[in-house]
Design an enzyme around this catalytic site. Structure first.
Site, PDB file in Angstrom:
ATOM      1  CB  ALA A 280     -30.388 -22.565  10.458  1.00 33.73           C
TER       2      ALA A 280
ATOM      3  NE  ARG B  54     -36.858 -19.021  -4.778  1.00 37.83           N
ATOM      4  CZ  ARG B  54     -36.342 -19.413  -3.638  1.00 37.83           C
ATOM      5  NH1 ARG B  54     -36.591 -18.741  -2.550  1.00 37.83           N
ATOM      6  NH2 ARG B  54     -35.628 -20.497  -3.592  1.00 37.83           N
TER       7      ARG B  54
END
Ligand SMILES: Cc1cc2nc3c(=O)[nH]c(=O)nc-3n(C[C@H](O)[C@H](O)[C@H](O)COP(=O)(O)OP(=O)(O)OC[C@H]3O[C@@H](n4cnc5c(N)ncnc54)[C@H](O)[C@@H]3O)c2cc1C
Ligand code: SF4
Ligand code: SF4
Ligand code: FES
Lengths: 319, 616
Positions: free
Chosen positions: B57, B321
């Site tokens: 990206a 996380r």
């Protein structure tokens, strides 16, 4: 177990047989097996892989002539499909230029994608600042084709490409043209339909091999039919080419859905050229098409390059 | 003239003006000179205005932005693989960005969550700007064709992502990254971006402080050549493959950009900040993404307990996380997991969501369950274990306004860069928008720079090219060496890093790892690749990548050893507390000409968000 792998070292083609213990590979995927061979037996063996989770499209190869996505295929599946055979033939995808062993050249396919202008041109009511609006139904209409991972399995199976690739593109190129042409946010589907027509849309022989092997269960054959219907609906239906096209379309979409042998031969031999030229001339006369669009349509830097490309295109066309 | 000629010629003539090469090494001229169409420029080296390395990206957005900024510039994207084979394609969960303010969400809240999630190692001014741009990026992606999943009003749909105080993770089913990549590729094609695929950047050259170009190896032919560029954008992705088979990322995430930057004398910032994702499949590390927990999946230990209630009762599975990953490892360490050693795991259960919901919102995850664990998530909970997932550290970039490195002409973006958005821990959904946003900014600024700048002389670039040409010969030329030497070393490096610099770190483990690294480096230098063929020599590519992984490992180790505190993903069992007095700062690793690494520090920019203890 034996794996006969088709190899190419940049100069010559040959086959090489690798022997592995079944127990070493039976819990693996097909990609796992290739990695096993490369890392334990032959470091010169080349293939491509990146995600190993069936989303990047890098690992398409053929087993016994059929295309598979390596990381998405368990060896047990292959054992089942080929009735516990103890020899498998692994080859690069068909209908691509092989660079080395199982690695193929994607550049031409990318340039084909460029031709159908896969980028969305959004309707005027939408803006970069506010984005677009799309309802569920409209979204559902296009979302299947977005699963395409550009793995090339469909192209490998395509009979039309094998017969003559000079006037045709990879099936997924049409799928991508369809997904953007069919998008409710799109300003004008013809931006994508026209180049598809000009680059072989009507040359598909509708054998459905592409659909049979797509690991994402996409049917390029259906998408091609959709594009054709759209082309006809939008008025690409006069002139010599489209007349043929129309009968062809009737044959396929409204009739049996299969071509008879004679027509098939006719089409692959001669009609396709007439069709393409016919349509192109019609479009140019109507002032709808810039002849240079066949190169992808964007501004080209440098006059010299431009002249060079036109020459090259002419030369290529003559062949 | 064959058809192939037309296409090749078209591609290459329009993008790189390849001249006859000054560097006279066998084979090199042939590859480029054969496709040369224009008169050689003064130095005779191939040139290009804006050269972008990487086609995720970040790279694709940089390319489009550069073309839009200045259509007269030649913009080329170089990638070692086909454009769509990048890590971006693998992202599933979604992309953060506030576009709906009706429920009280704001850019400021997004920034605040980002800062807090990053355990305050985030530069706060950067986070604030980033959140604003992220919102805009979502609309822009929609406008260029990204088919986001839609809510009942037809607007972009969103789900929860770990560590977020509001629902702002926009998604396209559970294939957000795949769909994002293809959208960006389409847009790049639309904007006339050209690609050089199967080209591996070996090094970049900084002369008199300026970036003058890169050394590329055409993997297809083996030719190694210099390419001069007015500006270069490094968008080469992360380096999580330092844990080789304990990572969710693709084989290509080998930190080539960071390593090249180190060799060129640039700064590798916060290299020790490597994120572990809590839920990889037990076998092979492939990801079961946050989407599974976002949709309501729960974690269970071998007592059938929903153990997250012990660690973060109010957030449970949706805690950031690092915390979830440590909780799982703790369960396993304390005997409440299943299996043993490397095969140990806990369970992730989504069965209660029902078949319909799983099929609709989590089809990709279900597929992965089938592929790697041979089981259907609809019917049974799946075995999972933490896996390395993201590199917060990267090439030091001076500001989000330009994404420029301190070397004029050199820019970095996406996971390869560190402009300090993610600090010590990245929030789920924040990296796709990082790549999108920073890629665009880098592209604009690279184009602006290129419009004004001239080409460098290319002398050093020449020397580097010669060095790499002989390196290839030296490593492969004899045809000697064992098939498995390199692969065995790669696995050993991964395991050693995992055990000593993984989720739990201590001084003694880190010191032991330093010795290991020295031993690995010596072994690496002695390895020879038994493949003399220059054509598509992937073994040599892997060899170069392994060298980069070693370098990235050493830099990470240097940061991890010096940072005597626990912060975010960097957890020191011997320094359990976060130590803001001494370590509210970025580690800045550099390497000198002799290969010696040095460590410096740079203060974190604190802004409107008060530094506080990170509690959930
Ligand atoms: C399984 C998985 C799930 C994820 N899920 C999410 C999510 O839900 N939300 C989210 O926000 N983020 C997610 N991420 C993270 C996110 O996908 C990445 O951080 C982000 O896409 C990085 O983009 P990038 O453009 O910087 O790099 P990448 O996409 O990694 O691209 C790097 C590019 O550089 C090229 N390259 C590298 N080295 C060289 C070289 N030497 N020469 C030439 N080319 C080179 C590669 O070929 C590649 O094209 C996930 C990541 C993974 C792996
Ligand atoms: S249906 Fe058409 S596109 Fe598909 S394989 Fe047959 S000829 Fe090719
Ligand atoms: S349509 Fe299917 S087979 Fe063809 S490239 Fe796409 S995913 Fe692969
Ligand atoms: S390795 Fe990505 S699809 Fe197989």
């Amino acid at each position: 177990m034996k794996f006969i792998i088709d190899r190419f070292d940049g100069k010559k083609n040959y086959q090489q047989t690798y022997t592995v213990e079944k127990k070493d590979i039976e819990a693996l995927t097909l990609l796992g097996t290739l990695l096993f061979i490369k890392q334990h037996q032959d470091i010169t063996l080349n293939f491509t892989a990146s995600c190993r989770m069936a989303i990047c499209g890098a690992c398409g190869v053929r087993v016994n002539g059929h295309s598979y996505l390596g990381c998405d295929t368990k060896m047990t599946e292959l054992f089942e499909a080929y009735k516990d055979a103890d020899t498998f033939r692994i080859s690069p995808l068909a209908n691509y230029t092989v660079i080395s062993d199982l690695a193929v050249d994607w550049e031409p396919a990318i340039e084909n994608l460029r031709k159908i202008k896969p980028g969305l041109v959004a309707k005027d009511k939408f803006s970069e600042k506010e984005g677009c609006v799309q309802n569920q139904e409209e979204y559902d209409r296009i979302v299947k084709q977005w699963d395409c991972v550009l793995c090339g399995c469909c192209a490998s199976e395509c009979n039309k490409l094998s017969a003559d690739r000079s006037d045709y593109m990879e099936p997924f190129v049409y799928t991508q043209a369809w997904r953007v042409a069919n998008d409710s946010r799109s300003k004008d589907p013809m931006i994508h339909v026209k180049p598809a027509v000009l680059n072989g849309l009507w040359n598909c022989v509708h054998c459905h091999e592409c659909s049979n092997r797509c690991p994402k269960h996409i049917s390029s054959a259906d998408d091609i039919a959709g594009l054709r219907a759209l082309a006809m609906k939008k008025g690409l239906n006069s002139g010599v080419g489209p007349a043929h096209a129309k009968s062809f379309y009737t044959d396929l979409v409204e009739d049996s859905g299969r071509l008879n042998e004679i027509r098939l031969a006719l089409r692959t031999e001669g009609v396709s050229t007439a069709l393409r030229a016919g349509t192109a001339i019609t479009l140019m006369r109507a002032g709808k098409m810039n002849p240079l669009e066949i190169f992808g349509g964007h501004t080209i830097e440098g006059h010299k390059d431009l002249v060079k490309m036109i020459e090259a295109a002419k030369a290529a066309n003559k062949e | 003239m064959s058809e192939q000629f037309t296409r090749r010629e078209f591609l290459q003539s329009a993008c790189i003006t390849m001249g006859a090469l000054a560097v006279s090494t066998t084979g090199v001229e042939k590859a480029f000179a054969a496709s040369s169409t224009s008169t050689p420029n003064s130095s005779g080296m191939p040139t290009c205005d804006v050269l972008i390395i990487g086609s995720g990206a970040a790279g694709l957005r940089a390319a489009v932005a550069a073309r839009k900024k200045n259509p007269n510039l030649s913009v080329v994207v170089v990638s070692k693989v086909m454009p769509t084979r990048s890590a971006t394609t693998m992202a599933e969960g979604g992309i953060n960005g506030v576009i709906d303010f009706s429920e009280g969400d704001s850019f400021e809240l997004h920034a605040k969550d980002t800062v807090k999630g990053g355990d305050f190692l985030v530069d706060q001014d950067t986070a604030m700007k980033f959140a604003t741009y992220a919102g805009a990026a979502i609309h822009e992606l929609d406008y260029i064709g990204m088919p986001f999943s839609r809510d009942s009003k037809g607007n972009v749909d969103k789900r929860y992502a770990g560590g977020a105080s509001k629902i702002r993770c926009n998604f396209a089913e559970d294939k957000t990254g795949h769909i994002l990549t293809h959208t960006c590729l389409d847009d790049a094609l639309k904007n006339g971006v050209k690609f050089l695929m199967d080209h591996h950047m070996l090094d970049l050259s900084i002369e008199n402080g300026h970036c003058e170009g890169v050394v590329l190896r055409n993997i297809r032919t083996g030719d190694i050549a210099p390419v001069r560029a007015k500006s270069v954008v490094l968008a080469t992705g992360g380096y999580t493959r330092v844990f080789w088979n304990r990572t969710s990322t693709p084989y290509i995430a080998t930190g080539d950009g960071a390593a090249a930057a180190l060799r060129a004398g640039l700064i590798f910032k916060d290299p020790e900040m490597l994120q572990f994702h809590p839920t990889g499949v037990c076998h092979g590390g492939t990801l079961i993404t946050e989407a599974a927990r976002g949709e309501g999946g729960i974690l269970l230990n071998n007592l059938g307990e929903r153990f997250m209630k012990r660690y973060v009762p109010n957030k449970m599975e949706l805690a950031p996380r690092d915390i979830v990953a440590r909780s799982i490892e703790t369960e396993i360490r304390e005997g409440r997991g299943y299996g043993h050693d490397m095969e140990a795991y806990v369970l992730l259960d989504v069965t209660h969501l029902g078949k319909e919901k799983i099929m609709k919102n989590l089809p990709q995850i279900r597929h992965i369950g089938m592929l790697f664990e041979n089981m259907d998530l609809v019917e049974k909970p799946i075995a999972i274990r933490p896996t390395a997932h993201y590199s917060m550290g990267g090439i030091h970039v001076t500001s989000l306004d330009t994404m420029a490195t301190p070397a004029p002409g050199l820019f970095a973006a996406g996971e390869a860069a560190c402009v300090s958005i993610h600090g010590a821990n990245r929030l789920g959904g924040n990296s796709l928008c990082d790549a999108t946003v920073t890629g665009k900014i880098a592209g604009i600024n690279a184009a602006e720079y290129a419009a004004k700048a001239g080409f460098g002389a290319g002398k050093r670039l020449n020397d580097l090219t010669l060095k790499w040409t002989s390196h290839f010969k030296e490593i492969t030329g004899s045809g000697k060496g064992n098939v498995n030497d390199m692969y065995a070393l790669r696995e050993e490096l991964g395991a050693a890093n995992w055990y000593n610099m993984g989720i739990f770190r201590t001084e003694s483990k880190l010191l032991a790892l330093a010795d290991k690294h020295a031993e690995f480096q010596a072994r690496y230098d002695a390895i020879r690749i038994p493949n003399t063929n220059p054509v598509f020599n992937t073994a040599y590519t892997e060899y170069v990548e392994l060298g980069n992984l070693l370098l990235a490992s050493r830099a990470a180790l240097m940061g991890a050893t010096a940072r005597k505190e626990s912060r975010g993903s960097h957890f020191r069992e011997d320094y359990l507390k976060r130590d803001d007095a001494n370590f509210l700062k970025h580690s800045m690793v550099t390497m000198d000409e002799k290969g010696q690494m040095h460590l410096d520090w740079k203060d974190v920019v604190v802004g409107q968000f008060k530094i506080e203890e990170r509690k959930y």
